[in-house]
Structure formats: structure tokens, C-alpha cells
Design a protein around this motif. Structure first.
Motif, PDB file in Angstrom:
ATOM      1  N   ILE A  91       0.879  -1.167   0.000  1.00 43.37           N
ATOM      2  CA  ILE A  91       0.000   0.000   0.000  1.00 43.37           C
ATOM      3  C   ILE A  91       0.915   1.216   0.000  1.00 43.37           C
ATOM      4  O   ILE A  91       1.688   1.414   0.937  1.00 43.37           O
ATOM      5  CB  ILE A  91      -0.936  -0.003   1.224  1.00 43.37           C
ATOM      6  CG1 ILE A  91      -1.808  -1.264   1.212  1.00 43.37           C
ATOM      7  CG2 ILE A  91      -1.786   1.269   1.252  1.00 43.37           C
ATOM      8  CD1 ILE A  91      -2.604  -1.484   2.482  1.00 43.37           C
ATOM      9  N   ILE A  92       0.848   1.983  -1.072  1.00 41.53           N
ATOM     10  CA  ILE A  92       1.780   3.092  -1.275  1.00 41.53           C
ATOM     11  C   ILE A  92       1.031   4.421  -1.268  1.00 41.53           C
ATOM     12  O   ILE A  92       0.089   4.618  -2.035  1.00 41.53           O
ATOM     13  CB  ILE A  92       2.498   2.958  -2.632  1.00 41.53           C
ATOM     14  CG1 ILE A  92       3.165   1.594  -2.754  1.00 41.53           C
ATOM     15  CG2 ILE A  92       3.505   4.081  -2.821  1.00 41.53           C
ATOM     16  CD1 ILE A  92       3.634   1.278  -4.153  1.00 41.53           C
ATOM     17  N   ASN A  93       1.477   5.336  -0.416  1.00 39.70           N
ATOM     18  CA  ASN A  93       0.919   6.688  -0.388  1.00 39.70           C
ATOM     19  C   ASN A  93       1.568   7.469  -1.533  1.00 39.70           C
ATOM     20  O   ASN A  93       2.591   8.118  -1.365  1.00 39.70           O
ATOM     21  CB  ASN A  93       1.192   7.362   0.952  1.00 39.70           C
ATOM     22  CG  ASN A  93       0.500   8.698   1.080  1.00 39.70           C
ATOM     23  OD1 ASN A  93       0.200   9.354   0.095  1.00 39.70           O
ATOM     24  ND2 ASN A  93       0.248   9.107   2.304  1.00 39.70           N
ATOM     25  N   VAL A  94       0.953   7.373  -2.714  1.00 39.60           N
ATOM     26  CA  VAL A  94       1.571   7.939  -3.912  1.00 39.60           C
ATOM     27  C   VAL A  94       1.703   9.458  -3.841  1.00 39.60           C
ATOM     28  O   VAL A  94       2.692  10.017  -4.303  1.00 39.60           O
ATOM     29  CB  VAL A  94       0.835   7.512  -5.207  1.00 39.60           C
ATOM     30  CG1 VAL A  94       1.052   6.037  -5.463  1.00 39.60           C
ATOM     31  CG2 VAL A  94      -0.635   7.837  -5.168  1.00 39.60           C
ATOM     32  N   LYS A  95       0.732  10.127  -3.248  1.00 44.30           N
ATOM     33  CA  LYS A  95       0.825  11.598  -3.167  1.00 44.30           C
ATOM     34  C   LYS A  95       1.975  12.030  -2.268  1.00 44.30           C
ATOM     35  O   LYS A  95       2.724  12.936  -2.605  1.00 44.30           O
ATOM     36  CB  LYS A  95      -0.496  12.199  -2.691  1.00 44.30           C
ATOM     37  CG  LYS A  95      -1.556  12.192  -3.765  1.00 44.30           C
ATOM     38  CD  LYS A  95      -2.749  13.018  -3.387  1.00 44.30           C
ATOM     39  CE  LYS A  95      -3.745  13.013  -4.533  1.00 44.30           C
ATOM     40  NZ  LYS A  95      -4.970  13.721  -4.205  1.00 44.30           N
ATOM     41  N   GLN A  96       2.118  11.377  -1.117  1.00 53.67           N
ATOM     42  CA  GLN A  96       3.186  11.752  -0.194  1.00 53.67           C
ATOM     43  C   GLN A  96       4.566  11.449  -0.785  1.00 53.67           C
ATOM     44  O   GLN A  96       5.476  12.266  -0.711  1.00 53.67           O
ATOM     45  CB  GLN A  96       3.023  11.036   1.146  1.00 53.67           C
ATOM     46  CG  GLN A  96       4.024  11.450   2.201  1.00 53.67           C
ATOM     47  CD  GLN A  96       3.868  12.900   2.647  1.00 53.67           C
ATOM     48  OE1 GLN A  96       2.772  13.433   2.707  1.00 53.67           O
ATOM     49  NE2 GLN A  96       4.983  13.538   2.945  1.00 53.67           N
ATOM     50  N   LEU A  97       4.714  10.270  -1.376  1.00 54.08           N
ATOM     51  CA  LEU A  97       6.014   9.907  -1.948  1.00 54.08           C
ATOM     52  C   LEU A  97       6.354  10.764  -3.170  1.00 54.08           C
ATOM     53  O   LEU A  97       7.512  11.122  -3.370  1.00 54.08           O
ATOM     54  CB  LEU A  97       6.058   8.426  -2.292  1.00 54.08           C
ATOM     55  CG  LEU A  97       6.170   7.508  -1.082  1.00 54.08           C
ATOM     56  CD1 LEU A  97       5.997   6.057  -1.498  1.00 54.08           C
ATOM     57  CD2 LEU A  97       7.482   7.698  -0.361  1.00 54.08           C
TER      58      LEU A  97
END
Length: 166
Positions: A91-97
Motif C-alpha cells: 500500500i503506497i501513499n503515492v501523493k506523499q512519496l
């Protein structure tokens, strides 16, 4: 060995990603509807099968396939039990990364984030090396995490920076 384990990776209070491993030896209760906000979820099915529901559509994935849930999408197993299976999920927080520059260069953020709005190809054939990579990353991260080391976060950052620049 526990049937379900995960490791969360955060920077300060910001959630970056979760790496999980599931090894079900028998069927389990259905996975209820849930949303991951700004996160994308990838399920790498190693063996067995699972059925997921997004909207009114059902998707059954088998060993060697990858399931994708996009940011903000409600998904579940659609009342189906979680079956006897082995898989990893990310599960990847794409906006934060993306904001921190780990997924793409700053000027590429909007294009990169819009790529997750496409709903086609939700189930994809995986590559044979996905399982090996998931297992190796899991074992390394689990070891570093148990040692309470910041190295696991630094390792992740280096992996992403190398990918996007190399």
C-alpha cells in the motif's frame, strides 16, 4: 509463522507505505469494504487465488498475477471468503512519496499521479521475479525493522531514487 504480518514505513507522522505478507492455510472471513485514501494497493498473488470487488466488478486473481486498487477506491472481497493463499501486498501513499520526490521528479508529479486514475488493466500478469523480490525485500525489511533501524527507510529511498534516475 503468523498468517498475516505487515510493516509500516513512515517519515515523521507521514505514512509512506505498508508492506504486508499473508500466508493463509485455510479460508478466512470476507475482507470488508475499505478505502486507502491517497494510496494505491498492489496485491502480488504467489499461490492460490483471491476474489476482489471494486464497484460492481469482480476480479479473481491467481498465483503469478497482480491486482491493483487505485487511490480512493472502495474495495473488498465482495462477500467472498479470503481463500487459502499466499500473497504480498504493498500500500503506497503515492501523493506523499511523489511530493517528497521519491517516485518522480517534482515537475512530473501531476502526470505521475494522473496515471493512477486509469482503471483499465486492474489485474495484470506478474513477472516471475516479483515473488522473489517481494520475499527478499520482506525478509530484509523485517530484519531491519526488528533492529529498530532507520536503515529500512533509507534503503527504500535509495531503491526509489535509483529506479527513477536509472
Amino acid at each position: 509463522m503468523k498468517e498475516k504480518q505487515f510493516i509500516d514505513f513512515c517519515r515523521g507522522e507521514a505514512f509512506l507505505f505498508r508492506l504486508g505478507r499473508v500466508c493463509y492455510q485455510k479460508a478466512h472471513a470476507p475482507l470488508s469494504k475499505h478505502v486507502h485514501g491517497d494510496c494505491v494497493e498492489l496485491v502480488f498473488m504467489m499461490k492460490g487465488r483471491q476474489t476482489y470487488q471494486v464497484g460492481q466488478e469482480f476480479y479473481t486473481i491467481y498465483g503469478g498475477e497482480v491486482f491493483l486498487a487505485l487511490p480512493g477506491e472502495e474495495h473488498s472481497t465482495g462477500g467472498n471468503p479470503e481463500e487459502k493463499a499466499g500473497f504480498y501486498y504493498l500500500i503506497i501513499n503515492v501523493k506523499q512519496l511523489a511530493k517528497e520526490g521519491y517516485l518522480c521528479l517534482a515537475e512530473e508529479n501531476s502526470h505521475f499521479l494522473s496515471s493512477f486514475e486509469k482503471k483499465d488493466r486492474r489485474v495484470r500478469k506478474g513477472r516471475t521475479w516479483y515473488g522473489t523480490v517481494c520475499r527478499q525485500i520482506w525478509l530484509l525489511c523485517q530484519h531491519l525493522y526488528k533492529q529498530k533501524s532507520e536503515t529500512y527507510y533509507q534503503l527504500f529511498c535509495l531503491m526509489w531514487q535509483g529506479k527513477r534516475r536509472g
